[in-house]
Design an enzyme around this catalytic site. Structure first.
Site, mmCIF file in Angstrom:
data_model
loop_
_atom_site.group_PDB
_atom_site.id
_atom_site.type_symbol
_atom_site.label_atom_id
_atom_site.label_comp_id
_atom_site.label_asym_id
_atom_site.label_seq_id
_atom_site.Cartn_x
_atom_site.Cartn_y
_atom_site.Cartn_z
ATOM 1 N N THR A 25 0.134 -2.112 -1.688
ATOM 2 C CA THR A 25 1.011 -1.157 -0.993
ATOM 3 C C THR A 25 1.307 -1.664 0.418
ATOM 4 O O THR A 25 0.386 -1.988 1.168
ATOM 5 C CB THR A 25 0.334 0.219 -0.976
ATOM 6 N N HIS A 177 -0.324 2.183 -13.759
ATOM 7 C CA HIS A 177 -1.384 2.356 -12.756
ATOM 8 C C HIS A 177 -2.256 3.529 -13.180
ATOM 9 O O HIS A 177 -1.898 4.690 -12.989
ATOM 10 C CB HIS A 177 -0.755 2.612 -11.393
ATOM 11 N N ASN A 180 -7.708 3.921 -9.190
ATOM 12 C CA ASN A 180 -7.729 4.290 -7.773
ATOM 13 C C ASN A 180 -7.499 5.761 -7.453
ATOM 14 O O ASN A 180 -7.007 6.117 -6.385
ATOM 15 C CB ASN A 180 -6.738 3.409 -6.994
ATOM 16 N N TYR A 182 -5.460 8.027 -8.702
ATOM 17 C CA TYR A 182 -4.134 8.636 -8.825
ATOM 18 C C TYR A 182 -4.054 9.450 -10.122
ATOM 19 O O TYR A 182 -5.057 9.624 -10.813
ATOM 20 C CB TYR A 182 -3.048 7.563 -8.682
ATOM 21 N N ASN A 237 -9.999 7.373 -3.187
ATOM 22 C CA ASN A 237 -9.325 8.670 -3.322
ATOM 23 C C ASN A 237 -10.201 9.737 -3.973
ATOM 24 O O ASN A 237 -9.705 10.626 -4.653
ATOM 25 C CB ASN A 237 -7.975 8.512 -4.041
ATOM 26 N N GLY A 324 -5.798 -9.882 -4.037
ATOM 27 C CA GLY A 324 -5.013 -8.949 -3.232
ATOM 28 C C GLY A 324 -4.822 -9.449 -1.816
ATOM 29 O O GLY A 324 -3.863 -10.166 -1.520
HETATM 30 C C1 8OZ Z 1 -3.546 1.415 -0.226
HETATM 31 C C2 8OZ Z 1 -2.776 2.338 0.445
HETATM 32 C C3 8OZ Z 1 -1.966 3.185 -0.262
HETATM 33 C C4 8OZ Z 1 -1.920 3.125 -1.637
HETATM 34 C C5 8OZ Z 1 -3.860 1.899 -4.618
HETATM 35 C C6 8OZ Z 1 -1.494 2.248 -4.446
HETATM 36 O O1 8OZ Z 1 -4.963 1.897 -4.061
HETATM 37 C C7 8OZ Z 1 -2.646 2.124 -3.809
HETATM 38 C C8 8OZ Z 1 -2.701 2.202 -2.322
HETATM 39 C C9 8OZ Z 1 -3.512 1.348 -1.607
HETATM 40 O O2 8OZ Z 1 -3.744 1.721 -5.839
#
Ligand code: 8OZ
Length: 368
Positions: A25, A177, A180, A182, A237, A324
């Site tokens: 990102t 995805h 992480n 989401y 997260n 990354g």
């Molecule tokens: C860092 C900042 C914002 C989003 C992820 C899409 O961790 C992200 C992300 C990473 O998968």
């Protein structure tokens, strides 16, 4: 012995080497539309065997951060077409990462400034990025609302449409995805999913939405150009599962027969330690469960790899290694790995937001 610098296949994708650019990102797509500068950035990195784009929202509802790109409007498709054309002209391969953030969002970023959506109305202890007075600023995510089961087919449809949009935009495939913390990972994990309907409770129920998304995407564009990203134990997260080994082995056994191009696994804490305290995980057993269930695509590993660790992972059964942060700072990372360095150091202050500085101005070895 297989090295990182030999060709590989991942489903329908023929890759020049086994070095993958991980999704990163960068918050440089104002209005969620990819820019010409993004085309330059990805083209500079086209010597990777495969580029995976930064996470890309499948819908306005799927958006969780300022200035991240989307893939649900004609302008966004046209913007991405410039990116894929530039990468292909440079001989590279590129897939896009399909993203719905779920509860990791803010009312400011949502349609009609509504609440972000989630499996359950449980707020994540995590931050997102808003632009405040012109500057990227970390703020707490908003309180989410629980999705009604009747809304889930619309979200599955958004993934399907985004996959078709990706092909229209010239991508070689997509990565779903599911990592992480989401939306799809929120459904998978007990900490975020307290539902009592067919999408919560048992492991099959918590995996249901993800498997529906995989069916929809592979049905639209073909399994041979579809990959998936998983992060069994990441604390990113604010997600946690009561029994990640059982959950993820169930999941890969379901995925095994589907013919996916690859499975991409983040080992440990995303962008951090490869071992997470109190969350042991057997990744070799996960890979074996996928192979035993018929998984024939590539096994892609990620998180904190350097050359020796990457070559060890190939000996241990991985096919591809995703890097990354090293790719942020080293556009010619493949050549640098092949020579054993030197490597530029990534500058954290320019990771999220801004322009060319810390984005397209890292020198290659020849330029340095
Ligand atoms: C860092 C900042 C914002 C989003 C992820 C899409 O961790 C992200 C992300 C990473 O998968």
């Amino acid at each position: 012995m297989t090295t990182l610098f030999e060709p590989a296949t991942a489903g329908d994708l023929k890759l020049a080497n086994r070095v993958v650019m991980a999704p990163l990102t960068r918050n440089r797509a104002p209005g969620a539309v990819p820019t010409p500068l993004m085309a330059t950035y990805y083209r500079q990195r086209a010597s990777a065997g495969l580029l995976i784009t930064e996470a890309t929202a499948i819908s306005h509802q799927g958006q969780g951060y300022a200035d991240v790109p989307g893939l649900y409007s004609p302008e966004q498709i046209a913007g991405w077409k410039q990116v894929t054309d530039a990468v292909h002209a440079a001989g590279g391969r590129i897939v896009t990462q399909l993203w719905h953030v779920g509860r990791v969002s803010h009312t400011e970023l949502q349609p009609g400034k509504g609440a972000p959506v989630a499996p359950s109305a449980i707020r994540a202890n995590t931050k997102t990025v808003l632009i405040v007075e012109g500057k990227p600023t970390f703020v707490d995510v908003s309180e989410p609302r629980a999705l009604d089961a009747g809304e889930l087919p619309g979200i599955v449809e958004d993934y399907r449409r985004a996959a078709l949009a990706a092909i229209e935009a010239g991508f070689d495939g997509v990565e779903i995805h599911a990592a992480n913390g989401y939306l799809l990972d929120q459904f998978l994990k007990t900490g975020a999913n307290h539902r009592t309907d067919a999408y919560g409770g048992s492991i099959p129920n918590r995996a249901r939405l993800l498997l529906e998304v995989v069916q929809a995407v592979t049905g639209a564009i073909g399994a041979g150009r579809t990959g998936i990203r998983l992060s069994p134990v990441t604390p990113a997260n604010d997600v946690v599962d009561a029994d990640p080994q059982a959950l993820f082995e169930y999941l890969v056994r379901k995925l095994g027969p589907l013919g996916l191009a690859y499975v991409h696994v983040i080992e440990g804490a995303t962008g951090g330690p490869r071992e997470v305290e109190g969350r042991p995980f057997d990744y070799a057993a996960l890979r074996q469960a996928w192979r035993d269930a018929g998984g024939r695509g590539a096994w892609m590993v990620n998180n904190g790899y350097d050359l020796p660790l990457a070559e060890q992972s190939l000996r241990d059964g991985a096919d591809l290694v995703a890097f990354g942060k090293p790719f942020i700072a080293n556009p010619d990372l493949v050549a640098r790995l092949q020579r054993g360095g030197p490597f530029n150091t990534p500058e954290r202050s320019t990771f999220y937001g801004g322009g060319e500085n810390g984005y397209t101005d890292y020198p290659t070895m020849a330029q340095a």
